[in-house]
Enzyme design. Structure first.
Site, short mmCIF file in Angstrom:
data_model
loop_
_atom_site.label_atom_id
_atom_site.label_comp_id
_atom_site.label_asym_id
_atom_site.label_seq_id
_atom_site.Cartn_x
_atom_site.Cartn_y
_atom_site.Cartn_z
N GLY A 15 0.16 7.00 -0.28
CA GLY A 15 0.95 8.21 -0.06
C GLY A 15 1.09 8.50 1.42
NE ARG A 76 1.48 5.39 -4.60
CZ ARG A 76 0.54 6.12 -3.99
NH1 ARG A 76 -0.63 5.60 -3.71
NH2 ARG A 76 0.76 7.38 -3.69
CG ASP A 107 -9.54 6.22 -2.24
OD1 ASP A 107 -8.30 6.21 -2.38
OD2 ASP A 107 -10.31 6.79 -3.06
CB THR A 130 -4.75 11.03 2.09
OG1 THR A 130 -4.64 11.90 0.96
CG2 THR A 130 -6.22 10.98 2.49
CG ASP A 132 -5.01 14.70 -1.86
OD1 ASP A 132 -4.26 15.68 -1.80
OD2 ASP A 132 -4.79 13.71 -2.57
CG ASP A 134 -9.16 12.41 -1.36
OD1 ASP A 134 -8.67 11.96 -0.30
OD2 ASP A 134 -8.73 12.12 -2.48
NE ARG A 176 -2.31 13.98 -10.31
CZ ARG A 176 -1.39 13.44 -9.52
NH1 ARG A 176 -1.74 12.61 -8.57
NH2 ARG A 176 -0.13 13.71 -9.69
P1 ATP Z 1 -3.32 7.86 -1.66
O1 ATP Z 1 -4.61 8.55 -1.31
O2 ATP Z 1 -2.16 8.58 -1.13
O3 ATP Z 1 -3.20 7.51 -3.12
P2 ATP Z 1 -4.12 5.16 -1.27
O4 ATP Z 1 -4.26 4.31 -0.07
O5 ATP Z 1 -5.39 5.48 -2.01
O6 ATP Z 1 -3.34 6.47 -0.85
P3 ATP Z 1 -3.21 3.45 -3.45
O7 ATP Z 1 -1.93 3.45 -4.18
O8 ATP Z 1 -4.46 3.65 -4.24
O9 ATP Z 1 -3.05 4.52 -2.28
O10 ATP Z 1 -3.34 2.05 -2.69
C1 ATP Z 1 -2.31 1.60 -1.82
C2 ATP Z 1 -2.13 0.11 -1.94
O11 ATP Z 1 -3.35 -0.54 -1.55
C3 ATP Z 1 -1.86 -0.40 -3.34
O12 ATP Z 1 -0.51 -0.27 -3.72
C4 ATP Z 1 -2.26 -1.86 -3.21
O13 ATP Z 1 -1.25 -2.61 -2.58
C5 ATP Z 1 -3.48 -1.76 -2.27
N1 ATP Z 1 -4.69 -1.76 -3.09
C6 ATP Z 1 -5.32 -0.72 -3.67
N2 ATP Z 1 -6.38 -1.13 -4.40
C7 ATP Z 1 -6.43 -2.48 -4.28
C8 ATP Z 1 -7.27 -3.50 -4.79
N3 ATP Z 1 -8.30 -3.21 -5.59
N4 ATP Z 1 -7.01 -4.77 -4.44
C9 ATP Z 1 -5.98 -5.07 -3.63
N5 ATP Z 1 -5.13 -4.16 -3.12
C10 ATP Z 1 -5.35 -2.89 -3.44
#
Ligand code: ATP
Length: 328
Positions: A15, A76, A107, A130, A132, A134, A176
């Site tokens: 995000g 993503r 994360d 982010t 949030d 968090d 959330r």
């Molecule tokens: P937000 O807090 O806004 O959700 P985020 O970084 O946690 O941000 P995610 O959608 O969970 O967002 O992860 C972003 C991208 O990171 C995923 O689309 C994927 O490409 C990569 N990613 C997440 N988890 C994994 C994993 N276990 N293995 C490989 N790539 C991953």
């Protein structure tokens, strides 16, 4: 011995949040300051897989410190979750001469970065972005402060109309799993009650509080509710619940949604982004990897990515008490 770093790749993933542009700018300019190359990777990990790269110099990040979102775009990527996708991504980085990666995201993005490091021994540093707030290992994530200011500004406006009509407003904010936005913006905007995922205050308590407000002469009320609150009811079901118990109340719902993610970053987020970007680049140049840069006690500190991913942020319990006292 870590290898000499000549070029760093930077991407935004997951995000988006206000302050990401300011962080990219900081990474690019810190690279230039240390005479190393910097490559912008578009659309997060998906762009890494597709080789969507662009060399960035200090002048290519002019006029973005004040812009919300991320000019590198975020995405993503399902493909990056597969070994085949990550192999393609690695081949592209090697072809481009990129020696290390700075990942601005949450994360999930850090998890991807850590897996990539384990497979290819590729240096990775994370910058927490982010709204949030968090992520463990930083008191503030990029965009959180801006989101708080946005929410407070909107609730101030809602208050104007609430008090003109003696209404009760239920305002749903993002969060959330974490109630940081609800709790802090709720206090900042003078909410009667704040419902967050971390605390189950119970529906009875909400009714009690509203009853008290009425008897103490309040003519309008604002209740701030995090998306993941523990009442087991969504905000529209809550409205029905309150109205069935207090038919005399005129209850309205406002779901703030994605506006909380947008807008020009606050000064706090711009300064934080600038500091985090400098530390991220310089940590890579010191041969460090698998770490997240964060703000702790007003210092920029490093936390292992693994801890940042697994650790839990706690809400400040004192704030619950302050909120209680303020709604007397
Ligand atoms: P937000 O807090 O806004 O959700 P985020 O970084 O946690 O941000 P995610 O959608 O969970 O967002 O992860 C972003 C991208 O990171 C995923 O689309 C994927 O490409 C990569 N990613 C997440 N988890 C994994 C994993 N276990 N293995 C490989 N790539 C991953």
């Amino acid at each position: 011995m870590s290898k000499t770093i000549k070029k760093i790749g930077v991407l935004t993933s997951g995000g988006d949040s206000p302050g990401m542009n300011a962080a990219i700018r900081s990474v690019v300019r810190t690279c230039a300051y240390h005479n190393i190359g910097c490559v912008g990777i578009y659309r997060g990990y998906q762009g890494m897989i597709e080789g969507d790269f662009k060399e960035l110099g200090p002048r290519s990040v002019n006029n973005i410190i004040n812009k919300g979102g991320t000019f590198l775009k975020s995405a993503r990527s399902q493909e990056f979750r597969t070994p085949e996708g990550r192999k393609l991504a690695h081949e592209n980085l090697v072809k481009e001469g990129i020696d290390a990666l700075i990942v601005i995201g949450g994360d999930g993005s850090f998890t991807g970065g850590l897996i990539f490091n384990t497979e290819y021994d590729f240096p990775v540093i994370g910058i927490p972005g982010t709204i949030d707030n968090d992520i463990y290992g930083t008191s503030h994530t990029l965009g959180y402060d801006t989101a708080l200011n946005t929410v407070v500004e909107v609730i101030d406006k809602i208050r104007d109309t609430a008090s003109s009509h003696n209404r009760l407003f239920l305002v749903e904010v993002m969060g959330r799993d974490a109630g940081h936005i609800a709790l802090n913006a709720g206090i900042g905007a003078g909410a009667e009650e704040i419902l967050i995922p971390e605390e189950d205050l119970g529906l009875e308590r909400l009714l009690e509080s509203l009853k008290k407000s009425k008897t103490t002469g309040k003519t309008s009320s604002i209740v701030v509710i995090a998306e993941g609150d523990k009442t087991g009811k969504n905000v529209f079901e809550l409205k029905d619940y309150v109205e069935s118990n207090f038919p005399e109340y005129d209850v309205r719902v406002s779901v703030l949604g994605h506006m909380q993610r947008g807008g020009a970053p606050s000064c706090f987020d711009r300064v934080l982004a600038s500091r985090l970007g400098v530390k991220a680049v310089e940590s890579i140049l010191e041969g460090k990897s698998n770490l997240m840069v964060g703000l702790l006690n007003d210092k920029i500190e490093l936390t292992p990515l693994e801890q940042a991913i697994k650790g839990h942020t706690e809400i400040n319990k004192e704030l619950l008490r302050v909120s209680d006292i303020m709604s007397i």
